[in-house]
Design a protein around this motif. Structure first.
Motif, PDB file in Angstrom:
ATOM      1  N   GLY A   1      23.742 137.577  64.352  1.00 25.26           N
ATOM      2  CA  GLY A   1      23.986 136.767  63.165  1.00 25.26           C
ATOM      3  C   GLY A   1      23.064 135.564  63.145  1.00 25.26           C
ATOM      4  O   GLY A   1      22.303 135.330  64.086  1.00 25.26           O
ATOM      5  N   ARG A   2      23.134 134.781  62.071  1.00 25.87           N
ATOM      6  CA  ARG A   2      22.263 133.595  62.005  1.00 25.87           C
ATOM      7  C   ARG A   2      22.858 132.547  61.088  1.00 25.87           C
ATOM      8  O   ARG A   2      23.659 132.818  60.199  1.00 25.87           O
ATOM      9  CB  ARG A   2      20.858 134.005  61.585  1.00 25.87           C
ATOM     10  CG  ARG A   2      20.471 134.061  60.132  1.00 25.87           C
ATOM     11  CD  ARG A   2      21.248 134.959  59.231  1.00 25.87           C
ATOM     12  NE  ARG A   2      20.602 135.205  57.964  1.00 25.87           N
ATOM     13  CZ  ARG A   2      20.797 134.488  56.842  1.00 25.87           C
ATOM     14  NH1 ARG A   2      21.647 133.498  56.801  1.00 25.87           N
ATOM     15  NH2 ARG A   2      20.143 134.781  55.740  1.00 25.87           N
ATOM     16  N   PHE A   3      22.422 131.316  61.330  1.00 21.13           N
ATOM     17  CA  PHE A   3      22.731 130.196  60.447  1.00 21.13           C
ATOM     18  C   PHE A   3      21.372 129.657  60.022  1.00 21.13           C
ATOM     19  O   PHE A   3      20.508 129.427  60.870  1.00 21.13           O
ATOM     20  CB  PHE A   3      23.549 129.143  61.210  1.00 21.13           C
ATOM     21  CG  PHE A   3      23.814 127.896  60.421  1.00 21.13           C
ATOM     22  CD1 PHE A   3      24.433 127.957  59.180  1.00 21.13           C
ATOM     23  CD2 PHE A   3      23.472 126.653  60.935  1.00 21.13           C
ATOM     24  CE1 PHE A   3      24.687 126.796  58.452  1.00 21.13           C
ATOM     25  CE2 PHE A   3      23.727 125.489  60.216  1.00 21.13           C
ATOM     26  CZ  PHE A   3      24.332 125.565  58.979  1.00 21.13           C
ATOM     27  N   ALA A   4      21.184 129.495  58.723  1.00 16.21           N
ATOM     28  CA  ALA A   4      19.842 129.211  58.218  1.00 16.21           C
ATOM     29  C   ALA A   4      19.837 128.013  57.268  1.00 16.21           C
ATOM     30  O   ALA A   4      19.627 128.168  56.067  1.00 16.21           O
ATOM     31  CB  ALA A   4      19.303 130.459  57.516  1.00 16.21           C
ATOM     32  N   PRO A   5      20.080 126.819  57.798  1.00 15.79           N
ATOM     33  CA  PRO A   5      20.115 125.656  56.900  1.00 15.79           C
ATOM     34  C   PRO A   5      18.732 125.258  56.380  1.00 15.79           C
ATOM     35  O   PRO A   5      17.721 125.503  57.047  1.00 15.79           O
ATOM     36  CB  PRO A   5      20.671 124.544  57.803  1.00 15.79           C
ATOM     37  CG  PRO A   5      20.256 124.934  59.187  1.00 15.79           C
ATOM     38  CD  PRO A   5      20.288 126.442  59.216  1.00 15.79           C
TER      39      PRO A   5
ATOM     40  N   MET B   1      15.491 127.318  60.721  1.00 17.92           N
ATOM     41  CA  MET B   1      15.306 126.180  59.818  1.00 17.92           C
ATOM     42  C   MET B   1      14.541 126.674  58.595  1.00 17.92           C
ATOM     43  O   MET B   1      13.367 127.059  58.702  1.00 17.92           O
ATOM     44  CB  MET B   1      14.461 125.134  60.515  1.00 17.92           C
ATOM     45  CG  MET B   1      15.084 123.841  60.878  1.00 17.92           C
ATOM     46  SD  MET B   1      16.623 123.392  60.193  1.00 17.92           S
ATOM     47  CE  MET B   1      17.489 123.112  61.715  1.00 17.92           C
ATOM     48  N   GLU B   2      15.192 126.650  57.451  1.00 17.03           N
ATOM     49  CA  GLU B   2      14.559 127.177  56.240  1.00 17.03           C
ATOM     50  C   GLU B   2      13.801 126.052  55.530  1.00 17.03           C
ATOM     51  O   GLU B   2      14.227 125.532  54.504  1.00 17.03           O
ATOM     52  CB  GLU B   2      15.600 127.866  55.364  1.00 17.03           C
ATOM     53  CG  GLU B   2      16.192 129.046  56.145  1.00 17.03           C
ATOM     54  CD  GLU B   2      16.574 130.245  55.317  1.00 17.03           C
ATOM     55  OE1 GLU B   2      17.136 130.067  54.232  1.00 17.03           O
ATOM     56  OE2 GLU B   2      16.301 131.373  55.769  1.00 17.03           O
ATOM     57  N   ASP B   3      12.663 125.718  56.150  1.00 13.29           N
ATOM     58  CA  ASP B   3      11.854 124.601  55.644  1.00 13.29           C
ATOM     59  C   ASP B   3      10.596 125.109  54.949  1.00 13.29           C
ATOM     60  O   ASP B   3       9.564 124.456  54.958  1.00 13.29           O
ATOM     61  CB  ASP B   3      11.505 123.643  56.795  1.00 13.29           C
ATOM     62  CG  ASP B   3      10.845 124.352  57.971  1.00 13.29           C
ATOM     63  OD1 ASP B   3      10.606 125.581  57.868  1.00 13.29           O
ATOM     64  OD2 ASP B   3      10.570 123.687  58.985  1.00 13.29           O
TER      65      ASP B   3
ATOM     66  N   VAL C   1      26.067 136.178  57.305  1.00 14.13           N
ATOM     67  CA  VAL C   1      27.333 135.540  56.912  1.00 14.13           C
ATOM     68  C   VAL C   1      26.948 134.163  56.394  1.00 14.13           C
ATOM     69  O   VAL C   1      26.412 133.345  57.149  1.00 14.13           O
ATOM     70  CB  VAL C   1      28.299 135.431  58.115  1.00 14.13           C
ATOM     71  CG1 VAL C   1      29.603 134.758  57.697  1.00 14.13           C
ATOM     72  CG2 VAL C   1      28.588 136.812  58.706  1.00 14.13           C
ATOM     73  N   ARG C   2      27.168 133.905  55.110  1.00 11.82           N
ATOM     74  CA  ARG C   2      26.693 132.656  54.503  1.00 11.82           C
ATOM     75  C   ARG C   2      27.541 132.355  53.275  1.00 11.82           C
ATOM     76  O   ARG C   2      28.454 133.114  52.937  1.00 11.82           O
ATOM     77  CB  ARG C   2      25.213 132.799  54.125  1.00 11.82           C
ATOM     78  CG  ARG C   2      24.965 133.923  53.148  1.00 11.82           C
ATOM     79  CD  ARG C   2      23.477 134.120  52.853  1.00 11.82           C
ATOM     80  NE  ARG C   2      23.267 135.262  51.981  1.00 11.82           N
ATOM     81  CZ  ARG C   2      22.094 135.785  51.701  1.00 11.82           C
ATOM     82  NH1 ARG C   2      20.994 135.266  52.240  1.00 11.82           N
ATOM     83  NH2 ARG C   2      21.976 136.812  50.896  1.00 11.82           N
ATOM     84  N   GLY C   3      27.225 131.282  52.584  1.00 11.71           N
ATOM     85  CA  GLY C   3      28.027 130.860  51.438  1.00 11.71           C
ATOM     86  C   GLY C   3      27.843 131.762  50.227  1.00 11.71           C
ATOM     87  O   GLY C   3      26.771 132.331  50.002  1.00 11.71           O
TER      88      GLY C   3
END
Ligand code: GLU
Length: 305
Positions: free
Chosen positions: A8-12, A44-46, A198-200
């Protein structure tokens, strides 16, 4: 038979400090991964550099650490991934799936016949058959079809879009030369071998575009779970634009418990005064994915703002 690996990942996007809405996405994706013995990566979605705030990426990582998150492997920064995005774009151009577009925003607004769900105009296809004589390419667009793109979201159920009607040919490389989020996220989810996104739920309507891109690039599809987003009393998603307050690291256990309650978990309120390790121990033991509300948005008043 090969055992599927959960990743999984978190991609702010580092456009400001973490707020409650991003904490919910981080908690949901982290617990879904950890309770399935999976890995959890941070990206990091920069890619949209002009929107990024200097120092925000480090601030986000320090906040995640203070909240007790631990991620696997190095953080992937999109600003270092231009070559991979360019290679994917070239492959799509070679395959005839992407074409150059000379239209300005004004041209599109004047020629558009329909509005997309996100409020922008559906691209009317002006440059589909070639650039108008003498006009240079500004952006690059993916040619989309109109057969339904559907998938079953683990929370929101069956989702279906007809891209030509609902979105139109969309931009992969912008007029300012930057790669678009849709291309970057697709290339990176494949590169990081993400099995579960898994995201908003604010990204639910983007998912068919990402599926179309994954298919055009010949990549396999992850599973998707779109968590309800935290909305302010006006019904807007909490974000930097709606002045979501930054998370208070000093209240980490209480904020984690609030995020767990938001996700339908029966965390004992007394945990709010425990330490973060105790909250995570409870959460990993008791996480119930089937309790996540099957809604796109839930009101969550601001705390501490
Ligand atoms: N960077 C996106 C955001 O912060 C999230 C993208 C994703 O999770 O796919 O809204």
């Amino acid at each position: 038979m090969q055992v599927p690996i959960y990743r999984g990942r978190f991609a702010p996007s580092p456009t400001g400090p973490l707020h409650f809405g991003s904490l919910v996405a981080a908690v949901g994706s982290h617990l879904d991964a950890r309770t399935q013995g999976g890995e959890w990566l941070v990206r990091m979605e920069d890619v949209d550099a002009p929107r990024c705030v200097p120092g925000a990426a480090d601030d986000i990582l320090r906040t995640l650490e203070a909240f007790g998150f631990a991620w696997d492997g190095p953080v992937l920064y999109q600003h270092r991934r231009s070559e991979a995005y360019a290679a994917a774009l070239d492959a799509l151009i070679d395959a005839g799936d992407v074409y150059p577009c000379a239209c300005s925003r004004k041209d599109i607004a004047e020629a558009a016949r329909r509005m997309a769900d996100d409020g922008g105009p559906v691209y009317p296809g002006t440059c589909r058959r070639g650039l108008p004589a003498g006009q240079p390419a500004r952006a690059w667009r993916l040619r989309v079809g109109n057969s339904p793109v559907s998938f079953v979201d683990r929370i929101q159920g069956e989702i279906c879009q007809r891209l030509a009607d609902d979105v139109g040919d969309f931009v992969l490389r912008r007029a300012d030369g930057l790669f678009a989020y849709q291309l970057a996220v697709t290339v990176d989810d494949h590169f990081q071998q993400i099995s579960d996104v898994v995201r908003g739920a604010d990204l639910l309507a983007s998912t068919p575009r990402q599926i179309a891109l994954l298919q055009a690039l010949g990549y396999s599809l992850p599973r998707y779970a779109h968590l309800p987003v935290a909305a302010n009393p006006a019904g807007e998603k909490w974000s930097k634009q709606t002045r979501a307050p930054a998370l208070d690291v000093g209240r980490a256990p209480a904020e984690l418990v609030r995020a767990l309650h938001f996700l339908g978990q029966a965390a004992p309120p007394a945990l709010a005064t425990a330490d973060v390790a105790t909250v995570w121990a409870w959460a990993c033991e008791h996480w119930r994915f089937d309790r996540v509300p099957r809604r796109a948005a839930i009101m969550a008043p601001a705390v501490g703002g």
